[in-house]
Design an enzyme around this catalytic site. Structure first.
Site, short mmCIF file in Angstrom:
data_model
loop_
_atom_site.label_atom_id
_atom_site.label_comp_id
_atom_site.label_asym_id
_atom_site.label_seq_id
_atom_site.Cartn_x
_atom_site.Cartn_y
_atom_site.Cartn_z
N PRO A 108 0.81 -1.22 0.00
CA PRO A 108 0.00 0.00 0.00
C PRO A 108 0.84 1.27 0.00
CG PRO A 108 -0.82 -1.56 1.62
CD PRO A 108 0.50 -2.07 1.12
N GLU A 109 0.60 2.11 -0.98
CA GLU A 109 1.21 3.43 -1.04
C GLU A 109 0.05 4.42 -1.11
OE1 GLU A 109 4.24 3.56 -4.10
OE2 GLU A 109 4.65 1.43 -3.86
#
Length: 277
Positions: free
Chosen positions: A2-3
């Site tokens: 996750p970014e």
DNA sequence: CAAGACTCCTGACGGC
DNA sequence: TGCCGTCAGGAGTCTT
């Protein structure tokens, strides 16, 4: 992993399910998941609170509570928020039961994710650079900031205190589209290249949000359990050994600052006097 | 100030 | 088939 786009997607999909809900009780299955206050203070601080809003800062989810306090959440590698009937789905680390019976659960296979509770964003989050999708990041700022730093381009872009929200995937993708090698020294990036890079970063992140993030492995899923679709638009990430979509050259994988890094040797010229491999 | 090492974790994967 | 060593990876901390 996750970014910014994955966190933004999570926030958007979670929002209708949690805003207005009141937390009745909190179960902590893995204590280290709770970062900021003690586990006891965390549980007591949340009990009885209503979530009034959900926002994002960098890769952090921020839950605004009716007493003015904030709960932060960082997914790190494998964290995930879900809302449902189950109290303890696989890898559940913290579960909060709403007063309507539903369970708001933070699950996390690798246990790197963190939740926190605090009074302000400043005491809850570490120092963070500008938000890429706002006017806080613009070409002029980036050009000047890069010129001042004598660090390798990729590790600098991954530094959350420099620019917030970028991670391994979107840095590799952005640098490739900008035709910049990750081993370039930041201060050698020209003003015009910096302006291009800035626009590309915004475009890549924006497109990834539209696609609801990237799911190249078994990890990232939206709160609804669906994979994102942006992995289909990757030019280099995870494509080592495959032809560059731009020029057909074989994509190489190297190590930069301890991170797996993907480049097209032709589209991203190696900086002078530097060796790859 | 820059950069490398180490730590936290577990599932996946390669090797035999 | 199954066991085991190795690795990935965000970010904080420590060392060089």
């Amino acid at each position: 992993m996750p970014e910014l786009p994955e966190v933004e997607t999570t926030v958007r999909l979670l929002r209708p399910d949690v805003v207005g809900a009141t937390i009745e009780k909190v179960s902590v299955f893995w204590e280290r998941t709770v970062g900021r206050p003690s586990v006891t203070a965390f549980r007591r601080g949340l009990a009885g609170r209503t979530i009034t809003a959900v926002s994002r800062r960098a890769k952090y989810l921020v839950f605004h509570l009716d007493d003015g306090r904030l709960m932060s959440g960082h997914l790190r590698m494998t964290g995930r928020f879900t809302v449902g009937e189950e109290r303890k789905p696989p890898h559940a680390r913290v579960a909060m039961q709403f007063d309507d019976g539903r369970w708001f659960v933070f699950s996390d296979v690798r246990k790197f994710g963190r939740l926190g509770l605090g009074d302000t964003l400043d005491d809850l989050l570490p120092p963070l650079g500008p938000e890429p999708l706002t006017d806080a990041l613009d070409g002029d700022w980036l050009a000047t900031a890069l010129r001042r730093r004598k660090r390798l381009l990729k590790p600098l872009l991954l530094d959350q205190a420099f620019v917030a929200g970028l991670g391994n995937i979107y840095v590799d993708e952005s640098l490739h589209r900008a035709g910049l090698h990750p081993l370039r020294s930041a201060h050698t990036v020209t003003r015009s290249q910096a302006h291009d890079l800035c626009a590309i970063i915004k475009d890549v992140l924006g497109s990834a949000i539209v696609a609801e993030g990237s799911s190249f492995d078994t990890f990232y899923r939206t709160p609804e359990g669906n994979p994102g679709a942006f992995q289909d638009e990757f030019f280099v990430y995870g494509r080592d050994g495959k032809p560059c979509r731009g020029c057909g050259t074989t994509i190489k994988k190297l190590l930069v600052g301890q991170r797996g890094t993907h480049v097209c040797p032709k589209c991203q010229p190696v900086p002078r006097k530097r060796r790859t491999r």
